[in-house]
Design a protein around this motif. Structure first.
Motif, PDB file in Angstrom:
ATOM      1  N   GLY A 208     -18.529 -16.954  15.160  1.00  0.00           N
ATOM      2  CA  GLY A 208     -18.967 -17.441  16.462  1.00  0.00           C
ATOM      3  C   GLY A 208     -18.658 -16.500  17.602  1.00  0.00           C
ATOM      4  N   THR A 209     -19.141 -16.871  18.784  1.00  0.00           N
ATOM      5  CA  THR A 209     -18.926 -16.086  19.993  1.00  0.00           C
ATOM      6  C   THR A 209     -17.461 -16.140  20.411  1.00  0.00           C
ATOM      7  N   LYS A 210     -16.907 -14.984  20.778  1.00  0.00           N
ATOM      8  CA  LYS A 210     -15.510 -14.912  21.218  1.00  0.00           C
ATOM      9  C   LYS A 210     -15.468 -15.077  22.740  1.00  0.00           C
ATOM     10  N   VAL A 211     -14.508 -15.876  23.225  1.00  0.00           N
ATOM     11  CA  VAL A 211     -14.350 -16.094  24.668  1.00  0.00           C
ATOM     12  C   VAL A 211     -12.976 -15.581  25.082  1.00  0.00           C
ATOM     13  N   PHE A 212     -12.954 -14.676  26.055  1.00  0.00           N
ATOM     14  CA  PHE A 212     -11.718 -14.085  26.549  1.00  0.00           C
ATOM     15  C   PHE A 212     -11.445 -14.572  27.972  1.00  0.00           C
ATOM     16  N   GLY A 213     -10.188 -14.618  28.347  1.00  0.00           N
ATOM     17  CA  GLY A 213      -9.819 -15.011  29.704  1.00  0.00           C
ATOM     18  C   GLY A 213      -9.924 -13.827  30.662  1.00  0.00           C
ATOM     19  N   HIS A 214     -10.854 -13.878  31.615  1.00  0.00           N
ATOM     20  CA  HIS A 214     -11.038 -12.808  32.603  1.00  0.00           C
ATOM     21  C   HIS A 214     -10.017 -12.974  33.723  1.00  0.00           C
ATOM     22  N   ARG A 215      -9.136 -11.980  33.870  1.00  0.00           N
ATOM     23  CA  ARG A 215      -8.026 -12.048  34.840  1.00  0.00           C
ATOM     24  C   ARG A 215      -7.171 -13.294  34.580  1.00  0.00           C
ATOM     25  N   GLY A 216      -7.013 -13.633  33.326  1.00  0.00           N
ATOM     26  CA  GLY A 216      -6.317 -14.855  32.914  1.00  0.00           C
ATOM     27  C   GLY A 216      -7.320 -15.980  32.836  1.00  0.00           C
ATOM     28  N   ALA A 217      -7.566 -16.614  33.957  1.00  0.00           N
ATOM     29  CA  ALA A 217      -8.641 -17.596  34.144  1.00  0.00           C
ATOM     30  C   ALA A 217      -8.875 -17.640  35.648  1.00  0.00           C
ATOM     31  N   GLY A 218      -9.373 -16.506  36.192  1.00  0.00           N
ATOM     32  CA  GLY A 218      -9.311 -16.249  37.624  1.00  0.00           C
ATOM     33  C   GLY A 218     -10.141 -17.141  38.511  1.00  0.00           C
ATOM     34  N   MET A 219     -11.058 -17.949  37.933  1.00  0.00           N
ATOM     35  CA  MET A 219     -11.817 -18.894  38.754  1.00  0.00           C
ATOM     36  C   MET A 219     -11.252 -20.308  38.668  1.00  0.00           C
ATOM     37  N   VAL A 220     -10.129 -20.466  37.963  1.00  0.00           N
ATOM     38  CA  VAL A 220      -9.491 -21.773  37.830  1.00  0.00           C
ATOM     39  C   VAL A 220      -8.061 -21.730  38.359  1.00  0.00           C
ATOM     40  N   ALA A 221      -7.378 -20.602  38.174  1.00  0.00           N
ATOM     41  CA  ALA A 221      -6.007 -20.410  38.641  1.00  0.00           C
ATOM     42  C   ALA A 221      -5.927 -19.040  39.298  1.00  0.00           C
ATOM     43  N   PRO A 222      -4.960 -18.803  40.196  1.00  0.00           N
ATOM     44  CA  PRO A 222      -4.874 -17.514  40.883  1.00  0.00           C
ATOM     45  C   PRO A 222      -4.875 -16.351  39.895  1.00  0.00           C
ATOM     46  N   GLU A 223      -5.814 -15.435  40.075  1.00  0.00           N
ATOM     47  CA  GLU A 223      -6.059 -14.404  39.072  1.00  0.00           C
ATOM     48  C   GLU A 223      -4.849 -13.520  38.836  1.00  0.00           C
TER      49      GLU A 223
END
Length: 706
Positions: free
Chosen positions: A265-280
């Motif tokens: 399946g498709t791999k999902v990585f955290g961009h800047r951790g999770a920069g649009m949900v918590a402070p990057e």
């Protein structure tokens, strides 16, 4: 403020082409000198700092609308004599980048867009001329021309006779003597032979006595030999244990890069951790992603003035903290004790300001447990990162992917056994990619790249896996998967990975951005959801702005459909144009962005409530900008009162749609026969409102099944 009289300055422009649409680029350019201060002869004080300026159609202006002028880098008598300007470009529709440049005092005007470095396969270096050796000789108090300087470099002749006294023959004799001395000092085999011969000679003269002596000596020798071997074995065991302990300083990776990539399946990585949900790039962002099962995340790295590495995307602190200036001008203690990230600005005031996090802390916490993408963002961070990994984390190459731009070198990480991810520019040619191919394991393409070009890179010889960034919508995921992309660098990885709704009722009173919220642009303060200080209201402080509510999508209908209930208000009524309106959009099959009176990428419905109280229901399609009105016509409700709440309901059944404003039974469209769109995605819309003071506010969203 103009430069003091007598101080030279050069007017500058910034003419570039936008990567989105091809027109003139718009954005901001931050300018700062590469030295803390500059003193100019004849001017009081020193010149420090820089500024951030907006450019539109090539004009670069300050806050007063005046053309920007800069201090030349070659002012006669200036201290220091050698320095340069750093420019950090933030173009709407493109990733930020930086470049260095010098300015000639004799230049009448300079277009910085024409002198910045554009080649994607070159690193951002600037050659700055230094002082010549002759100039240094003169500054040291010497006098004379260049010939005199060169003559001063020639010393007196040496003593050839004394040098020749040390002949090859003498050298050979000395070497032979040294060899003989060494053989005499250490010849255990010869010494043992001599001892044996002496023992035989002695035994022949006195066999009985010497035999007993030899026996005793043999016993003693055997005992000594056993003790020596035991000691050697003990030493070897201690050394082996020490080596094993050193190897276990970091445990063997529980999740290696190869095992992660082998997952289906498709791999999902955290961009800047999770920069649009918590402070990057903060610890809470990384913790959020890992706590929700994300197995890979990105750590961007920059270095402070003392060489310590910190998790930070930009070279400067301006965008993500309350401080300004380049990180490499701050001491480690100051970063640790005084700098806080400003995630509250984009993610809601319910957040607590977070400290910056040292890279070493994150490596100690997560290395080997998840796959980490490490990228040194500044040139000065490359070597410190390499040294840290080589000396303190010997097993890092098992679970770390070295991430870097196509214009940088991948030799070191490949030599050290790291997997490499090379992300390219939208305009990077095949020749540029071919030049890197042998050192690259995975390619990186942006979501702004055309689908056709992404497919070309996916289909390159070797079929290397392709990852894309930045991904924060499920609709982006669908498009990228269709192009053959297998990895998604996502700023909202939990939402992008999922396919179902996470909630059916809002908790906007917490004043924090929710996973699944999809503004019109990611990492944008202007497009972000705004939270009121009290009573749980939210709004979009942007002209004609919209905001997707993916957290509640796709809506799961009951046998009779579903109902959306939400409160809405206007804090200010636009008395000059009561026809302006805001409302909701709904019924869409995906979470792609919506905007009123625009050709949108997918079909759906939108409800509007004008400032004069008129309620309308529309269907929008992908072939025209205007909506198609549904129902008999205008629904006349009481005109909204500034600051007073109104409750809106939308009922969607398998065959009809009905919109109503509660408070009067007549304020309804009635069931409108229309089954065209039954997608489960919806969101908030400022509709036609350009004056954000008159924008709508919403609260208390609830989804119920019918």
């Amino acid at each position: 403020m103009p430069f003091p009289e007598g101080v030279p300055s050069v007017p500058v422009r910034y003419s570039i082409t936008s990567p989105a649409g091809g027109g003139p680029g718009e954005g901001t350019l931050q300018l700062m000198p590469t030295v803390p201060a500059i003193r100019v002869p004849g001017a009081d004080g020193v010149f420090t700092g820089g500024g951030t300026y907006r450019f539109v159609d090539g004009l670069l202006v300050d806050g007063e609308g005046e053309q920007v002028r800069l201090l030349p880098t070659n002012v006669d008598g200036a201290n220091p004599t050698v320095w340069a300007w750093l420019g950090i470009e933030s173009v709407i529709g493109a990733q930020p980048r930086h470049f260095y440049f010098t300015l000639d005092a004799d230049a009448e005007s300079v277009d910085l867009g024409a002198i910045q470095q554009l080649a994607p396969d070159l690193t951002q270096y600037l050659a700055v001329p230094g002082e010549s050796a002759y100039d240094a000789w003169r500054r040291a108090g010497n006098d004379g021309d260049v010939d005199a300087f060169l003559a001063s470099l020639v010393g007196p002749p040496g003593d050839i006779t004394a040098a020749n006294d040390y002949t090859d023959g003498q050298l050979g004799q000395a070497l032979a003597a040294e060899v003989a001395r060494a053989n005499t000092a250490y010849d255990p085999a010869g010494a043992a032979g001599a001892a044996q011969a002496a023992a035989i000679a002695t035994a022949s003269s006195d066999a009985a006595g010497k035999a007993n002596t030899a026996r005793d000596a043999a016993i003693a020798s055997a005992a000594q030999d056993a003790a020596t071997k035991a000691s050697n074995a003990q030493t070897a065991a201690v050394q082996a244990a020490a080596a094993a302990s050193a190897g276990l300083y970091l445990p063997k990776a529980l999740l290696t890069v190869d095992s992660f990539m082998s997952q289906a399946g498709t791999k999902v990585f955290g961009h800047r951790g999770a920069g649009m949900v918590a402070p990057e790039h903060t610890e809470v962002a990384y913790d959020y992603a890992i706590a929700h099962g994300i197995q890979a995340m990105e750590l961007s790295v920059n270095v402070d003035s003392e060489g310590q590495l910190w998790c930070l995307h930009d070279l400067t602190l301006d965008r993500t903290t309350y401080n300004t200036g380049a990180l490499n001008t701050y001491p480690s203690t100051g970063v640790a004790q005084r700098i806080l990230t400003n995630g509250r600005v984009m993610l809601g005031q319910g957040w607590t300001d977070q400290p910056m996090v040292p890279l070493r802390k994150m490596l100690d916490k997560y290395l080997g447990r998840v796959v980490l993408f490490l990228e040194p963002k500044g040139n000065d961070a490359v070597v410190p990162l390499q040294n840290l990994l080589a000396t303190s984390y010997p097993h890092a190459n098992q679970s770390v992917i070295w991430k870097a731009h196509v214009g940088t070198s991948f030799v070191w990480p490949k030599q050290q056994g790291y997997r490499t991810w090379c992300y390219v520019d939208d305009g990077s040619s095949n020749a540029v990619l071919d030049g890197k191919d042998s050192l690259v394991d995975y390619w990186g393409v942006s979501t702004s790249m055309t689908s056709a070009r992404r497919k070309e890179i996916v289909q390159r010889p070797g079929s290397k896996p392709v990852f894309s960034w930045p991904v924060y919508r499920r609709s982006q995921r669908a498009a990228l998967e269709a192009d053959g992309v297998v990895g998604l660098m996502s700023s909202d990885p939990v939402y992008v990975r999922g396919t179902t709704a996470q909630a059916t009722a809002s908790r906007w009173d917490q004043q924090v951005k929710e996973s699944g919220g999809t503004p019109q642009a990611d990492y944008s303060v202007d497009a972000a959801l705004k939270f009121s200080e009290t009573e749980g209201w939210v709004s979009v402080n942007r002209a004609r702005g919209t905001y997707g509510l993916g957290r509640y999508c796709p809506i799961v209908p009951g046998a009779g459909g579903y109902r959306i209930t939400i409160e809405m208000k206007y804090d200010q009524i636009n008395s000059g144009d009561l026809a302006v309106h805001g409302g909701l959009y709904f019924g869409k099959v995906s979470d792609d962005p919506y905007e009123f009176n625009t050709v949108n990428p997918s079909n759906g419905y939108h409800l509007i409530l004008r400032h004069n109280g008129v309620l309308r229901l529309y269907r929008h399609v992908t072939t025209q900008t205007g909506g198609i009105q549904l129902g008999a016509g205008d629904i006349l409700t009481d005109a909204p009162v500034a600051g007073q709440s109104m409750t809106i309901q939308i009922d969607v059944t398998p065959t009809t749609i009905e919109a109503r404003r509660l408070g009067n039974a007549a304020w309804t469209t009635g069931p409108v026969a229309d089954a065209t769109n039954r997608g489960g995605y919806f969101g908030l819309s400022n509709g036609s409102i350009s004056d954000t003071a008159a924008r709508p506010h919403w609260r208390n969203l609830a989804i119920t099944q019918l």
